[in-house]
Design an enzyme around this catalytic site. Structure first.
Site, PDB file in Angstrom:
ATOM      1  N   PHE A   1      60.904   9.298  23.994  1.00  0.00           N
ATOM      2  CA  PHE A   1      59.812   9.655  24.909  1.00  0.00           C
ATOM      3  C   PHE A   1      60.391  10.142  26.235  1.00  0.00           C
ATOM      4  CE2 PHE A   1      55.631   8.602  27.088  1.00  0.00           C
ATOM      5  CZ  PHE A   1      54.897   9.521  26.347  1.00  0.00           C
TER       6      PHE A   1
ATOM      7  N   LYS B   1      67.271  20.422  17.136  1.00  0.00           N
ATOM      8  CA  LYS B   1      67.942  21.482  16.371  1.00  0.00           C
ATOM      9  C   LYS B   1      68.840  20.916  15.273  1.00  0.00           C
ATOM     10  CE  LYS B   1      69.565  23.172  20.432  1.00  0.00           C
ATOM     11  NZ  LYS B   1      68.701  23.190  21.582  1.00  0.00           N
TER      12      LYS B   1
ATOM     13  N   VAL C   1      64.055  26.817  18.008  1.00  0.00           N
ATOM     14  CA  VAL C   1      64.758  28.076  18.297  1.00  0.00           C
ATOM     15  C   VAL C   1      64.395  28.623  19.683  1.00  0.00           C
ATOM     16  CG1 VAL C   1      65.142  30.470  17.550  1.00  0.00           C
ATOM     17  CG2 VAL C   1      65.115  28.632  15.869  1.00  0.00           C
TER      18      VAL C   1
ATOM     19  N   GLY D   1      68.242  23.338  35.763  1.00  0.00           N
ATOM     20  CA  GLY D   1      67.882  22.586  34.553  1.00  0.00           C
ATOM     21  C   GLY D   1      67.904  23.413  33.282  1.00  0.00           C
TER      22      GLY D   1
ATOM     23  N   ASP E   1      75.071  26.293  21.072  1.00  0.00           N
ATOM     24  CA  ASP E   1      73.609  26.164  21.036  1.00  0.00           C
ATOM     25  C   ASP E   1      72.996  27.361  20.282  1.00  0.00           C
ATOM     26  OD1 ASP E   1      70.994  25.043  22.198  1.00  0.00           O
ATOM     27  OD2 ASP E   1      70.990  27.061  23.036  1.00  0.00           O
TER      28      ASP E   1
ATOM     29  N   LYS F   1      70.933  27.748  16.510  1.00  0.00           N
ATOM     30  CA  LYS F   1      69.675  28.488  16.361  1.00  0.00           C
ATOM     31  C   LYS F   1      69.837  29.599  15.322  1.00  0.00           C
ATOM     32  CE  LYS F   1      68.355  27.232  21.058  1.00  0.00           C
ATOM     33  NZ  LYS F   1      68.432  27.588  22.483  1.00  0.00           N
TER      34      LYS F   1
ATOM     35  N   GLY G   1      62.282  24.626  28.563  1.00  0.00           N
ATOM     36  CA  GLY G   1      61.250  24.155  29.496  1.00  0.00           C
ATOM     37  C   GLY G   1      60.458  23.036  28.850  1.00  0.00           C
TER      38      GLY G   1
HETATM   39  N1  HSE Z   1      70.278  24.915  27.141  1.00  0.00           N
HETATM   40  C1  HSE Z   1      69.403  25.675  26.287  1.00  0.00           C
HETATM   41  C2  HSE Z   1      69.289  27.081  26.869  1.00  0.00           C
HETATM   42  C3  HSE Z   1      68.062  24.992  26.211  1.00  0.00           C
HETATM   43  O1  HSE Z   1      69.883  27.346  27.915  1.00  0.00           O
HETATM   44  O2  HSE Z   1      68.664  27.938  26.264  1.00  0.00           O
HETATM   45  C4  HSE Z   1      67.257  25.319  25.007  1.00  0.00           C
HETATM   46  O3  HSE Z   1      67.885  25.017  23.783  1.00  0.00           O
END
Ligand code: HSE
Length: 348
Positions: free
Chosen positions: A10, A130, A157, A211, A225, A229, A326
């Site tokens: 959470f 993911k 994704v 962020g 990352d 995806k 986000g």
């Molecule tokens: N750190 C990732 C980005 C967040 O910058 O796209 C989403 O997976």
């Protein structure tokens, strides 16, 4: 229809979904005939609560905001505290598990075990994790099918931008020959900032402050990352399982300010692109920086925005662009999956 849901984890994304469920309650029930009850929440750091008749979402969010825990929720008859994740999945009256824990991206755990347990207990799952989709798609899908349950993972994704559902639904009937995507916001933001004259280090720092970057930005800047995806897109849209480790992957850490400025002078742009190509039934995937001509629609996508281009045999190239991260956008991806689950149920 009333759907009982349990949150496993959470953090910000789960809380964003809970807030949406509270604020959009009338829209969900009026437009979709869907009443969602949050019956359980369990979180490694924040504790756990379960009430078979449902929790008051506003009260739940208030206690989390004030105490950073959920087990400070006021005591009342029927309220059970302290169930762990597996107990919550197995022993509550939730029909739908919202799996939003922190995942180890190397192993996909504990999310893989959570999802497996849910399916084996005839419970459906929506997730934005993911790891399980990139690493254990086929195994989990098989278990979901055996148990006749739903698995939604739209947010894995491009968060709330429907990179998975749009091609499957709206573009049905096409064969997708190639997918090219800017799938990582952090690296796209860094490259855009470098074009404005900022150094790589300053741009990365800004991405972290805003962020966009993961807690450990290695996963962003080295392309891992985007590689996850790309594996998900290959599994889901090209029906071809590719282990992320088998996807050639180069990040942007070797792109210098000079290279970015030179590209600008040549009317080109560096982009970290995931490319998945199907040729003679074989699928090949790469993640690497590519020098795009400024006339390429993907070259115009700047800042943290994501974009994906589907090369379809009938519809031609289709571009989808939007947020790739986000809290609200990712929470919305879960809501999208919940509504889709409900629509499927109603149709059956
Ligand atoms: N750190 C990732 C980005 C967040 O910058 O796209 C989403 O997976």
């Amino acid at each position: 229809m009333t759907l009982n849901i349990a949150f496993i984890g959470f953090g910000g994304v789960g809380q964003a979904l809970a807030d949406m469920l509270f604020k959009q309650k009338d829209r969900l029930s009026g437009e979709h005939g869907l009443d969602i009850k949050v019956v359980a929440v369990t979180d490694m750091m924040k504790g756990a609560i379960y009430h078979p008749d449902g929790l008051d979402i506003q009260q739940l969010l208030n206690v989390v905001h004030q105490t950073n825990r959920v087990d400070t929720y006021p005591d009342q008859s029927g309220l059970i505290k302290g169930l762990d994740s597996i107990e919550t999945i197995r022993n509550t009256n939730a029909d739908m598990i919202v799996e939003v824990t922190f995942t180890d991206v190397e192993t996909g755990q504990p999310a893989i075990d959570h999802i497996k347990t849910a399916f084996q207990n005839k419970k459906s799952v929506v997730t934005t994790n993911k790891g399980p989709v990139a690493l254990a798609y086929e195994e989990l899908l098989e278990i979901a099918k055996e148990n006749d349950v739903y698995w939604g993972f739209e947010g894995t994704v491009m968060s709330g931008t429907p990179a998975l559902r749009m091609p499957i639904t709206a573009l049905a009937g096409n064969e997708i020959k190639e997918i090219r995507g800017i799938l990582n916001g952090t690296t796209n933001y860094i490259l855009s900032e470098m074009e404005q004259g900022f150094t790589y280090e300053d741009a990365l720092q800004k991405a972290q402050n805003l962020g966009y970057a993961e807690a450990d930005p290695t996963s962003d800047v080295e392309g891992y990352d985007a590689r996850y995806k790309a594996a998900i897109l290959s599994h889901y849209l090209m029906e071809t399982p590719i282990h992320p480790k088998n996807i050639l992957c180069n990040g942007i850490s070797n792109i210098t300010g000079e290279m970015v400025q030179q590209a600008k002078q040549d009317n080109k742009r560096w982009k970290l692109l995931a490319r998945i190509t199907k040729k003679n039934g074989e699928v090949n995937a790469t993640v690497k920086p590519e020098l795009l001509d400024s006339s390429d629609p993907l070259a115009a996508v700047s800042g943290p925005t994501n974009a994906i281009m589907y090369k379809c045999d009938l519809a031609g190239p289709i571009l989808l662009t939007g947020a790739g991260a986000g809290l609200v956008e990712t929470g919305y991806a879960l809501l999208m999956d919940l509504i889709h689950y409900h629509q499927e149920k109603v149709r059956v």
